[in-house]
Design a protein around this motif. Structure first.
Motif, PDB file in Angstrom:
ATOM      1  N   GLU A  36      51.836  35.322  42.417  1.00 39.44           N
ATOM      2  CA  GLU A  36      51.912  34.001  43.032  1.00 39.44           C
ATOM      3  C   GLU A  36      53.064  33.911  44.018  1.00 39.44           C
ATOM      4  O   GLU A  36      52.958  33.275  45.065  1.00 39.44           O
ATOM      5  CB  GLU A  36      52.045  32.923  41.952  1.00 39.44           C
ATOM      6  CG  GLU A  36      51.946  31.515  42.500  1.00 39.44           C
ATOM      7  CD  GLU A  36      51.906  30.469  41.402  1.00 39.44           C
ATOM      8  OE1 GLU A  36      51.619  29.313  41.718  1.00 39.44           O
ATOM      9  OE2 GLU A  36      52.157  30.823  40.238  1.00 39.44           O
ATOM     10  N   ASN A  41      48.423  31.497  44.841  1.00 40.43           N
ATOM     11  CA  ASN A  41      47.508  31.518  43.695  1.00 40.43           C
ATOM     12  C   ASN A  41      46.085  31.768  44.168  1.00 40.43           C
ATOM     13  O   ASN A  41      45.454  30.880  44.735  1.00 40.43           O
ATOM     14  CB  ASN A  41      47.589  30.183  42.959  1.00 40.43           C
ATOM     15  CG  ASN A  41      47.233  30.335  41.497  1.00 40.43           C
ATOM     16  OD1 ASN A  41      46.424  31.166  41.134  1.00 40.43           O
ATOM     17  ND2 ASN A  41      47.851  29.513  40.664  1.00 40.43           N
ATOM     18  N   PRO A  42      45.532  32.979  43.979  1.00 41.51           N
ATOM     19  CA  PRO A  42      44.167  33.260  44.432  1.00 41.51           C
ATOM     20  C   PRO A  42      43.152  32.439  43.657  1.00 41.51           C
ATOM     21  O   PRO A  42      43.390  32.032  42.523  1.00 41.51           O
ATOM     22  CB  PRO A  42      44.005  34.753  44.155  1.00 41.51           C
ATOM     23  CG  PRO A  42      44.932  35.004  43.019  1.00 41.51           C
ATOM     24  CD  PRO A  42      46.119  34.120  43.259  1.00 41.51           C
ATOM     25  N   GLU A  43      42.003  32.193  44.269  1.00 42.40           N
ATOM     26  CA  GLU A  43      40.994  31.369  43.623  1.00 42.40           C
ATOM     27  C   GLU A  43      40.275  32.114  42.501  1.00 42.40           C
ATOM     28  O   GLU A  43      39.831  31.502  41.531  1.00 42.40           O
ATOM     29  CB  GLU A  43      39.988  30.877  44.670  1.00 42.40           C
ATOM     30  CG  GLU A  43      40.634  29.927  45.673  1.00 42.40           C
ATOM     31  CD  GLU A  43      39.662  29.509  46.757  1.00 42.40           C
ATOM     32  OE1 GLU A  43      38.808  28.648  46.465  1.00 42.40           O
ATOM     33  OE2 GLU A  43      39.762  30.016  47.875  1.00 42.40           O
ATOM     34  N   VAL A  45      40.342  35.782  40.019  1.00 39.54           N
ATOM     35  CA  VAL A  45      40.942  37.034  39.563  1.00 39.54           C
ATOM     36  C   VAL A  45      39.858  37.807  38.811  1.00 39.54           C
ATOM     37  O   VAL A  45      39.228  37.278  37.895  1.00 39.54           O
ATOM     38  CB  VAL A  45      42.142  36.791  38.624  1.00 39.54           C
ATOM     39  CG1 VAL A  45      42.635  38.110  38.024  1.00 39.54           C
ATOM     40  CG2 VAL A  45      43.274  36.108  39.383  1.00 39.54           C
ATOM     41  N   LEU A  66      48.646  33.005  36.521  1.00 41.52           N
ATOM     42  CA  LEU A  66      47.890  32.297  37.566  1.00 41.52           C
ATOM     43  C   LEU A  66      47.018  31.226  36.919  1.00 41.52           C
ATOM     44  O   LEU A  66      45.801  31.364  36.829  1.00 41.52           O
ATOM     45  CB  LEU A  66      47.025  33.298  38.341  1.00 41.52           C
ATOM     46  CG  LEU A  66      47.777  34.468  38.982  1.00 41.52           C
ATOM     47  CD1 LEU A  66      46.811  35.550  39.427  1.00 41.52           C
ATOM     48  CD2 LEU A  66      48.607  33.978  40.165  1.00 41.52           C
ATOM     49  N   SER A  68      45.798  28.374  37.717  1.00 36.98           N
ATOM     50  CA  SER A  68      44.728  27.670  38.423  1.00 36.98           C
ATOM     51  C   SER A  68      43.647  28.602  38.959  1.00 36.98           C
ATOM     52  O   SER A  68      42.685  28.150  39.581  1.00 36.98           O
ATOM     53  CB  SER A  68      45.312  26.845  39.579  1.00 36.98           C
ATOM     54  OG  SER A  68      45.916  27.687  40.541  1.00 36.98           O
ATOM     55  N   SER A  69      43.785  29.901  38.713  1.00 31.40           N
ATOM     56  CA  SER A  69      42.775  30.858  39.173  1.00 31.40           C
ATOM     57  C   SER A  69      41.610  30.918  38.190  1.00 31.40           C
ATOM     58  O   SER A  69      41.786  30.755  36.988  1.00 31.40           O
ATOM     59  CB  SER A  69      43.384  32.256  39.319  1.00 31.40           C
ATOM     60  OG  SER A  69      44.379  32.288  40.318  1.00 31.40           O
ATOM     61  N   LYS A  70      40.429  31.198  38.719  1.00 28.57           N
ATOM     62  CA  LYS A  70      39.259  31.421  37.876  1.00 28.57           C
ATOM     63  C   LYS A  70      39.225  32.895  37.495  1.00 28.57           C
ATOM     64  O   LYS A  70      39.483  33.754  38.323  1.00 28.57           O
ATOM     65  CB  LYS A  70      37.989  30.998  38.604  1.00 28.57           C
ATOM     66  CG  LYS A  70      37.913  29.492  38.859  1.00 28.57           C
ATOM     67  CD  LYS A  70      36.640  29.130  39.601  1.00 28.57           C
ATOM     68  CE  LYS A  70      36.475  27.608  39.672  1.00 28.57           C
ATOM     69  NZ  LYS A  70      37.576  26.955  40.386  1.00 28.57           N
ATOM     70  N   HIS A 112      33.174  30.312  42.062  1.00 32.04           N
ATOM     71  CA  HIS A 112      33.975  29.554  43.037  1.00 32.04           C
ATOM     72  C   HIS A 112      33.596  28.072  43.029  1.00 32.04           C
ATOM     73  O   HIS A 112      34.452  27.200  43.242  1.00 32.04           O
ATOM     74  CB  HIS A 112      33.771  30.145  44.434  1.00 32.04           C
ATOM     75  CG  HIS A 112      34.492  29.406  45.517  1.00 32.04           C
ATOM     76  ND1 HIS A 112      35.854  29.177  45.484  1.00 32.04           N
ATOM     77  CD2 HIS A 112      34.045  28.838  46.663  1.00 32.04           C
ATOM     78  CE1 HIS A 112      36.215  28.509  46.565  1.00 32.04           C
ATOM     79  NE2 HIS A 112      35.136  28.277  47.290  1.00 32.04           N
TER      80      HIS A 112
END
Length: 234
Positions: A36, A41-43, A45, A66, A68-70, A112
């Motif tokens: 991060e 923060n990537p959408e 992982v 992370l 907030s990442s899915k 997503h």
């Protein structure tokens, strides 16, 4: 994350050939701790767990780094119990690597958009998985008559998805004793695995009514416009 460099590069090319942007690719989930700070923060992982029994630890580490990442899990083969644990740990998709490129991209699009994605093998496995003779629904007193109080306590932890080590710690017994209880539970319920036993328990009120069951038995010791960013691997 994957320790297979060739697989990581192959996945990167598949994703970047579509609408995804791969921000980083690593051999270990340890790299997520500082991700991060480097790229935000990537959408999504993607964790390549293979057939890793430590999947819960991998997922939880990713969520801590992370939040907030899915999280998408890639597995070598379909494993019902592994998939069950993955979703209990909070993953957004469980994908078997036999999937083709187009289906993989479609699955990631759904993730997503906020959807949960499960493998097609799940539907194929239902007939054989549930064909065994499970114990019928029972009253509270019937459950108490069938299972010992320790077995009921153990069953409650099976509902929570707890491993034997955790169950042993909570009940102050050895892991070997936990295994004995679990085997007895499966035999008495006619269940093929821990997951079936857990589902039976929920349907019979064990999770919510365990204290009442023990008391009834007189027990003394109750207890996208913009390309989604992806951290990719295998």
């Amino acid at each position: 994350m994957s320790d297979n460099a060739l697989a990581r590069e192959g996945l990167r090319r598949i994703l970047e050939g579509d609408e995804f942007t791969v921000v980083e690719s690593h051999a270990s989930s340890c790299a997520l701790a500082s991700l991060e700070e480097r790229v935000g923060n990537p959408e999504i992982v993607i964790l390549d767990v293979g057939d890793d029994e430590e999947i819960c630890a991998e997922v939880e580490a990713s969520q801590r780094s992370l939040p907030s990442s899915k999280i998408v899990v890639l597995s070598n083969d379909f494993n019902f119990d592994l998939m069950f644990e993955a979703f209990k740990s909070g993953v957004d998709a469980y994908i078997v690597k036999r999937i083709d490129c187009e289906a993989l991209i479609g699955s990631l699009r759904l993730v997503h958009l906020g959807e949960k994605v499960m493998p097609s093998e799940l539907a194929k496995g239902f007939p054989s998985r549930w064909s065994g003779k499970m114990a019928p629904s029972m009253s509270e007193r019937e459950v108490v008559s069938l299972l010992s109080e320790r077995e009921i306590e153990t069953l409650r932890f099976l509902i929570l998805g707890s491993p034997n080590k955790v169950i042993a710690g909570h009940l102050d017994i050895s892991e070997a004793t936990v295994k004995v209880h679990v085997k007895a539970i499966l035999r008495k319920l006619g269940a093929q695995n821990r997951t079936q036993a857990a589902i039976w328990a929920v349907k019979n009120g064990i999770e919510l009514k365990q204290a009442e069951l023990i008391a009834a038995n007189g027990a003394d010791d109750a207890s996208p416009d913009v390309a989604p960013e992806v951290v990719a691997a295998s």
